[in-house]
Each structure stands twice: as C-alpha cells, then as structure tokens.
Write an enzyme that holds these catalytic residues in place. Structure first.
Site, short mmCIF file in Angstrom:
data_model
loop_
_atom_site.label_atom_id
_atom_site.label_comp_id
_atom_site.label_asym_id
_atom_site.label_seq_id
_atom_site.Cartn_x
_atom_site.Cartn_y
_atom_site.Cartn_z
CE LYS A 870 -3.47 2.78 0.14
NZ LYS A 870 -4.49 2.83 1.16
CE LYS A 938 -2.20 6.83 7.17
NZ LYS A 938 -3.44 6.05 7.33
#
Length: 994
Positions: A870, A938
C-alpha cells in the site's frame, strides 16, 4: 453644577468650559505675587484667600456665584498655569501652584507642552496629576495622543491597566488613544486583543475606533482579513462608513495586494455619495502598482485631473511606481523628469523606484545611470538608493563595485539604518572584507542600531564560510537572546560544523534553541544531534533527545545510542533507557540486558536498580541468556541465596513460556534487528494449528466492523447488502446511522465486537488508532477475541505494526491479515477496490468470499507485505496526482480547454486510474474526500521512514518526498480534510492563483 477640588476641599461653582491660556487676561493680579519675588508666600496667601472664600465668609458673601469668588478663583488658576508653563523648575512650580488648578486646567497645560514639543515636561505634569489624582478621561487620551510614538506601547498598556475607574476605561476617547498608540507602533495583534477585552468591559466602539484599528491593518500580512472582519462588525453595529474609513480600507487593500477589492470599495464609496479626495486616488493607484496595471492607473489619473484635484508629489510618485512595476521604464523616466521640474524629486524615493525596477529586470547599466543622475543633482538620500545599488551589484556578481559603493557611503554619510547596514554587510561579507565587517558591527553598536534577523543571518553565514564556527555560535546566541527566532537551515548547518570540530555542547545549545521555539523541525536533525552528543560523550543529553524523539530515530542510530549508553551512560538512568527503547515499539535483545546487568554487578551499591530491572524484564516477557544467568549466580552474595533463587526461578519460568511464542528482538551487539527467532521450533508453520472456522456464509459467519468513515461505511454496506450480520463500533456513533438502518448492530466497545464476531474488520485513520483499538486499550479486540477468529486491518498502516498484530493474534490462537485497499470512495462504493493482503496465504484464501464483495484480493506475502504494498501504491498515486495537477495547470496557462485536454490524453500513455477517478473532479472543483489529504501525508511519511530489514538500506524516494511536502502544504492551508485530488490547489497557489 460642577464640582472642583480647591486646596483639598470641595467648592461648588458654576463655571464655563475651561478657556485656553491665550484667552486668560494677562493684566496684573493684585493678590498674586510673582514667583520670582516670593513664590512660596504667594502660594500660601492664595491658598489662605481661597479657604476664606470657601469657609469663613458669611453665606451671602461666599456664594459660588459671587463675582469676587469667580474672579479670584479665575485669577489664581490663570497665574498658576502661567507659573507652571514658564517656570525653569517644573517640579517646584507644580508643588507651589498645582493644588490651585482643576483637571481641565492641567489638560490645557499638557496640550500647550505638546504643541511646543516639550514631551519631557508633558510626562512630568502627567505623573504629578497621577500622584495627586487629578485626572479625567481627557487627561489620559490627551497624554497618549500628545506623546505619539515617543510613548512605548508597553508603557501605554501599563497606563491603561492602571485606570481603576471603569467608566474611564471604556470611554471611547481613551480607548481610541491607546489603540492608536499600539497600531502606530506596529502592535496590531495586541491592539485587537485589547479591543476584545475593552468590548467585554463595556466599550461601545465608534467610527473612530474602527478607523484606528483599520489603519494598523496596512502593516501586517493578514491585514485584509482583519480589515474585512472589522468592516463587518462596524456594519453589524449600525455605524456608517465615512470617507475616512473608505480611504483606510482602500489603503489596506493596496498593501495586501487586493486590487479588485480596492476598486470595489472605491466605487462603493462614490455610489454612497462620498467624494474621493487625493488620498483615495493615491491609495487606489498604489493598488494598481502591485501588478503594474498602468492602463487603469492612467484612467484614474485622468479622472483626478478632470475633478480638479491637485496632482501632488505622492500621486505622481505612485504613478511612477505603477509604470516601473508594469515595465514601462521610458514612461517612468519621462515622469521622473516631470517630478524634477516640479521640484518633487528633491528626495530619493522616485529615483529608488526606477533604479530598483531597472536592476531587477537586468538593466543594471541603466540603473547605474539613474543613480549617477541622482548624485549629480545632489538629491537628498537616506541611504536607500545606495542600498538598492549595492544589492544589485551583489545580485549580478559585481562584488568589487558593491564593496566600493559601500565604502563610499560609509565615508560620505553619517546617517544609517538597519536596511543600509545590512546591504553594506552583505557586500563586505561577499568580498571577504573581515575588517570592514567588524568596523560596521562596531558602528551599529555606537549608533545603537538594533540588528534584525537579516543582519544575524548575513553574519552567521559569513562566519561559517570563514570557518569561524564559535563566532557564528556566539552571534546566533546573541540573536536568540534578543528574542529573534533563528532559521532552521542555518542552525542545522552550524550544528553540523560545531559537532565536526568537537564543540558538542554548543551544538546541543543551538538544537535546544530550535526545540523550544515551537517551530516544526526536520526529523533528521534529531538524529544528527544524537550522533553528535554520543561522539561528545554527553550521554545524559543524548538520552533526552532520544526519549523525546524515539519514534523518529532510525534503527542504526538507536543501536548506536543504546549500546553506548549501556557502556558509558549514567548508571542511574539505564532502566529508564531500557523502558524507552521498549516503549518505542522494539523488543530488546539479550546482549543489551547483559551489558546493563554486568555494569550493575560491577557496582554492588546499585543492587536495587538491578533488582528493579530483573523484575521489569519478567513482567515484559524478557529473559537473560545463560552467560548472564551464570554471572548472577556467581555474584549471588549481592542478593543472598534465597533472593537469587527467586530471581532465577522467575526467569526460568518465563523462558519456558516463551518457547511457544514468537519473539521480536532488538540486538545491538550482534548488529541485528530480529523480527523472527532463529530457532526452527519457533517459526510459524504454514499449516494452521486450529481448524478453520466454518466455511464463510452469510447465514453462519458473524462479522465485526470497526471504523465507519467514508471508506469504511461504504465497504461495510456492501457486506450488509450481501446478507451478512454485522456488529459495529465507532467512536462517533452518529456515523453509523446509515449502517444501522441496513440492519447493523451497534455495540459500545471493540471488545464487544470481538466477542460477537468470527471475522473482525478495522478501517481506521492512523496507525496509532489501530494500535489502541487492536492491541493496547483495556477493551481492545485482542482482550476478548475468540480462538480461531481472524482480524483484517484495512487501514493504511505501518508494516511493523502489522507484524506485531499478527504475532499478538497468534498468541491468542487467532489470525491477523493486513489488507489495506486502493481505489478511493468510488471503488469502495462499487466494490472495485484493490485489496492488498499480507499474512498467512491459506487464511487470505479462506477470506476470499468476503473480499470479493469489496473488490479484488491480491496476496502479497507474509505479515506486513500488504502494508508495504500500500505504501508503494500511495507513492505511485501521489506522483500521478502531482503529474495530473501540473498537467491541468499547464493546459490552463497555455489557453487550452481543460475538459478537451483531459479527454484527449485519457486514451494515451498519460491515461491512468488516477486520471479517471480524479481528473473531472479537479476540473469541477469537487474536492469531496474519498481519502483525506492528511492520510496521504501519513502514508508517504511511512514510505520515507521504512528501512529494509536485511541490508539496512534506506530507499531514496525524492519524488515521494516532494509529494509529501506538497500534501503537507495542503494540510497547512487547512485543507487536510479535502480529498487527495485537492493537491491541485497547492499547485495553483504556487502559481499565484487563489
């Protein structure tokens, strides 16, 4: 009827408003003696006379309306005022004549002193009035106004706060004066805060109040926003905007580069019937000068002529500024000639405007000609023309010319300010003229010129260049002591050089300056300072840096610090260091414990600390290795045989327990981070130790879902639609209403979700949320999970956390899969997500019926692989979003139709899922989130932080770094909750498009 104090007694008199001193008769007064002859006796006589008039006379004679009373009172007051104004000893005059005067008389005296610029005498009179409590609201407002900029804003605030009478404190005249003092001195934030407090106390602001505050908005960066708020408040209170307010507003708009707003207010003012004056026109011209809009400026100029207004020096100079900003240098030259002919070019400003424009456009020779013409005409200069030319010479590498011009100014002129001094410093520093640099610094001290931030930056860079690192350090300290915040890049460079030359303590001092400035710091700086402190053996300071930033420190730096501290650090802090390492997310290797225990045993007086460490180790699941165990046995005399036996028994029991568990170890001596044990018995088997749950079906499989944001709610909804029963939990229950309406059951804790579920999904915002919900909270998932259950974490999280969850689940005889998704809100809604799964392959295959409802599952490998995938996905998506944003920006700048451009390139090599998902949204300004921009920060941050396990090599990702910086810009702009497609707003801001 008015009450006035006369010699300490209250006397009633009907009097007209106090006249000015010029209206008093100057004829001799029979019962007032000249101060030169007998001042004290005269005062005594007058005092006695007044007392007789107020007390001893019969009532018929002592009437306050009697001519004799008024005449004597008037004469005494007049003479006393003259005495105070004309006396060579003001303090003596106040002591002999002050008691005779009323407050109004003192106010007149203050105004006279103000007109005569006798500010010292003015302050002395006001102090006397304070001491003798002869003050009214006019006294305060007059004093503050008359003192002007000579009254320090802090003193003005002290004066205001000393007013005890509430009615005076909220008097508009007093409030306007104090607010005016603050705004004139550039203290707009303080003035706004004080204005708020004044209104709370009961101030009813008038138009002057708002005009005063508006005038300060011209000098601050966000002045236009503040001015707009003031205008809205003014209108809300029913006050009318007058021509002064409009003039100030136009000026604010001009200074804040709000040209269209300046035009709007100008036209609105005319519509309301106000006639523009020269100030309004010159302010609007100044607004046009910001972008060089000479066409509109010339229209306004013609309008002024037709209105019959005098085209003064300010107007013509502002028009010249418009021409310069618009690049019309020939017109600017013609206008400069006109200013010279009118006598308006006796000062340097018009020349400076033209020189600055020419030099910045590369026409340095033409700028030199203008400068030479100015010198030939002996135009008065304050040094700004020299500053412009010296800066221009430095800019184009003409350093000898810069140095020569700086020397010329220094030889010919005595008047300096910080701007010209900074320019000269820059020239001398660029040419390496150390002697001239030092002489210029002495001159600054002699002339009491306070250096600004630019001064310090010039000097520090120069001293670093000359390898005078300690001098640079002392200069930086001086800067900090003066309350100025140093630039992080300059500090970082100096820290590096100080550390390199052995000045470790000085490097740490600079680090603390940045640390306590509360400004964001580059994470690499913490690690840089940690290495410097270790090299300097400043282990206690190193521990402070490590403790405060443990999660930002890389593994190699952590290993270096921990092993160094165990050998040489303060023995009393060893246990604290161990706990800090453990709390930062790592298990500690036996080698590190061995070093600590060896140090404790070498100092028997630290026995209690050793016992505390061994007790803590058992509580956290750590055991000592055999050699350390033997060392404890060998030194059993330290503890006694019974206590030694208890210690080793606990360690043995813990060792047996751990044989069935997977460990994660941090082992500095062996230079390894061990995520899985080396013993084959402790490896995970590819075969499950427990039977699979019943095959997944809607009728039998119980589903738990935690996290009902944009993505989570859409994914859970698809499971409900397929007929599965869901127990759900959300920190904000109102977000679950839609799912509840589809049949989901809301519970009040993660543990209750776990108790009632076979498969538990989490879709949360941040890794810290996952850690709390799954691992750490008292009512976490793992606190109540059923054996054989499976946790699927769809959150974009850290690979290391995914591994920790996997290991913790296996200890509970359960399973965990990290399965972040890609595809945004549309993919979640349509069941077309890419599901990136890591963990046990058999478990992932078993979950396929559920995954197929939400998208396409892709097995990537062991625990943590899904999260790593991811992160790589987000790096790719971030780059694609940046490319798409810049493509749209360029297409618009080139005059293309953005919709046509998008359709044209979609089918080519530029086409992508990112373009399909977000292209039309960007053009249509649809920034509703599928994934928040702050989450992209993030995800990219995790990518930049990841270090490969085996080789310890950092993946160099310059593009990801740039994307993170741009998305961080979105967050800083307050757009963190927009969708990732909002990245285009950052590109637009960079290109000057709001």
């Amino acid at each position: 009827m008015e009450i006035s104090p006369v010699v300490g007694r209250w006397v009633h008199s009907v009097t007209p408003p106090p006249p000015s001193p010029l209206l008093f008769s100057t004829r001799p007064i029979t019962n007032y003696q000249s101060p030169a002859t007998n001042s004290v006796s005269a005062t005594t006589t007058n005092t006695r006379t007044l007392r007789i008039h107020s007390q001893d006379r019969p009532s018929t004679m002592s009437s306050p309306n009697s001519k004799e009373y008024i005449s004597i009172s008037h004469q005494d007051r007049h003479s006393a005022m003259l005495d105070i104004q004309q006396s060579g000893d003001l303090q003596l005059a106040l002591s002999r004549s002050g008691e005779v005067l009323r407050v109004q008389d003192f106010n007149i005296v203050m105004r006279q002193f103000g007109k005569q610029n006798r500010l010292k005498d003015l302050s002395q009179v006001f102090e006397w009035m304070q001491q003798h409590e002869k003050l009214n609201f006019a006294s305060y407002s007059s004093y503050i106004k008359l003192m002007g900029k000579n009254l320090h804003p802090n003193k003005a605030l002290e004066l205001y706060n000393s007013i005890e009478d509430r009615f005076i404190r909220v008097n508009p005249s007093v409030c306007n004066s104090i607010l005016g003092c603050l705004t004139k001195n550039g203290k707009l934030e303080k003035s706004f805060e004080l204005f708020r407090l004044m209104k709370q106390d009961g101030l009813v602001p008038d138009v002057v109040t708002y005009s005063t505050l508006l005038s300060g908005c011209t000098k601050v960066q966000d002045g236009y926003t503040k001015a707009t708020e003031l205008v809205q408040e003014l209108k809300h209170k029913g006050l009318q905007m007058d021509s002064v307010i409009y003039g100030t507003l136009i000026s604010v708009c001009a200074s804040c580069n709000q040209c269209k707003e300046a035009e709007r207010y100008f036209n609105q003012m005319k519509t309301e019937g106000h006639i523009p004056n020269v100030f309004h026109y010159s302010s609007l011209l100044n607004a046009y000068s910001m972008d060089g809009n000479y066409e509109k400026a010339e229209e306004i100029f013609k309008e002024m002529k037709s209105a019959g207004l005098v085209l003064n020096k300010v107007v013509l100079t502002t028009l010249l500024k418009v021409y310069v900003r618009g690049g019309l240098f020939e017109k600017a030259r013609v206008l400069l000639n006109e200013l010279e002919a009118l006598g308006y070019a006796e000062e340097e400003m018009p020349y400076c405007l033209l020189m600055d424009g020419l030099s910045k456009s590369g026409q340095i020779d033409e700028a030199k000609l203008v400068f030479a013409e100015m010198k030939r005409r002996n135009v008065k200069t304050d040094g700004y023309s020299y500053s412009i030319m010296i800066s221009a010479f430095c800019r184009y590498g003409l350093l000898d010319d810069a140095r020569q011009l700086a020397s010329e100014f220094e030889a010919d002129y005595e008047k300096y300010d910080v701007v010209i001094l900074n320019t000269m410093l820059c020239a001398y520093c660029r040419t390496g003229e150390m002697e001239n640099v030092m002489n210029l610094m002495k001159k600054m001290d002699k002339l009491a010129i306070n250096p600004d931030q630019n001064t310090f930056h010039i000097l520090i860079k120069y001293f670093v260049k000359e390898k005078l690192y300690m001098l640079a350090f002392k200069t930086l300290q001086d800067m900090h002591n003066r309350g100025q915040l140093p630039d992080e890049e300059i500090c970082s460079n100096l820290i590096f050089y100080l550390g390199k030359t052995g000045a470790h303590s000085e490097a740490y001092i600079i680090y603390n300056m940045l640390r306590y400035s509360k400004k964001p710091m580059c994470k690499d700086l913490h690690e840089k300072v940690l290495y410097i402190l270790i090299a300097g053996r400043l282990y206690k300071d190193a521990y402070v840096v490590f403790k405060d930033n443990a999660r930002l420190i890389s593994r190699p730096a952590m290993k270096r610090f921990s092993s160094s501290f165990m050998r040489f650090g303060n023995i009393n802090l060893i246990n604290d260091v161990m706990k800090t390492i453990h709390n930062s997310g790592y298990k500690i290797g036996q080698g590190l414990f061995s070093m600590a225990i060896t140090r404790y045993i070498s100092q028997p007086e630290k026995k209690d600390l050793l016992l505390q460490l061994l007790e803590w180790m058992s509580g956290q699941g750590y055991v000592v290795d055999p050699s350390t165990r033997n060392l404890i046995l060998k030194n059993s005399g330290m503890f006694g045989r019974q206590q030694t036996a208890e210690i080793l028994s606990k360690q043995h029991m813990m060792s047996r327990t751990l044989k069935t568990k997977v460990t994660v170890r941090f082992d500095p001596p062996n230079n390894q981070i061990l995520r899985y044990p080396t013993s084959p018995a402790n490896h995970f088997s590819s075969t499950m130790n427990t039977p699979y749950p019943t095959p997944i079906t809607p009728s039998q499989t119980r589903i738990g879902w935690i996290g009902t944001g944009v993505m989570g709610a859409a994914m859970a909804s698809r499971l409900l639609t397929a007929g599965y029963h869901l127990s759900i939990y959300a920190r904000t229950p109102s977000k679950t209403l839609s799912l509840q309406s589809q049949g989901a059951h809301l519970v009040d804790s993660p543990s209750k979700v776990a108790q009632s579920s076979d498969v538990i999904f989490t879709m949360l915002g941040h890794p810290s949320d996952v850690r709390q919900i799954v691992l750490e909270n008292p009512d976490s998932i793992l606190s109540s999970i059923n054996p054989g259950s499976v946790i699927i974490d769809h959150t974009s999280s850290h690979p290391d956390l995914a591994k920790q969850i996997f290991n913790a689940a296996r200890e509970k005889n359960c399973w965990a899969v990290d399965a972040p998704v890609s595809g945004g809100d549309i993919g979640a809604r349509d069941g077309k997500l890419a599901i990136l799964a890591g963990g046990d392959e058999a478990v992932v295959k078993w979950l396929t019926p559920l995954f197929n409802l939400m998208g396409k599952p892709n097995y990537l490998g062991v625990a943590g692989s899904g999260q790593s995938c991811k992160i790589a996905n987000q790096i790719t998506v971030g780059g694609s979003l940046l490319g798409l944003s810049e493509g749209l920006m360029f297409a618009e700048a080139a005059g293309l139709d953005k919709w046509l451009w998008l359709q044209a390139v979609k089918g080519g090599a530029a086409g992508s899922s990112v373009m399909d998902l977000f292209g039309e949204r960007m053009i249509g300004r649809d920034f509703r989130p599928g994934g928040f921009a702050e989450y992209m920060v993030k995800d990219l941050g995790m990518g930049l932080d990841v270090v490969e396990e085996d080789g310890g090599q950092v993946a160099v990702l310059p593009g990801a770094g740039l994307c993170k910086q741009l998305f961080s810009g979105m967050v800083a702009n307050g757009d963190g909750k927009l969708g990732t497609q909002g990245l285009i707003t950052v590109i637009e801001r960079i290109n000057g498009k709001s």
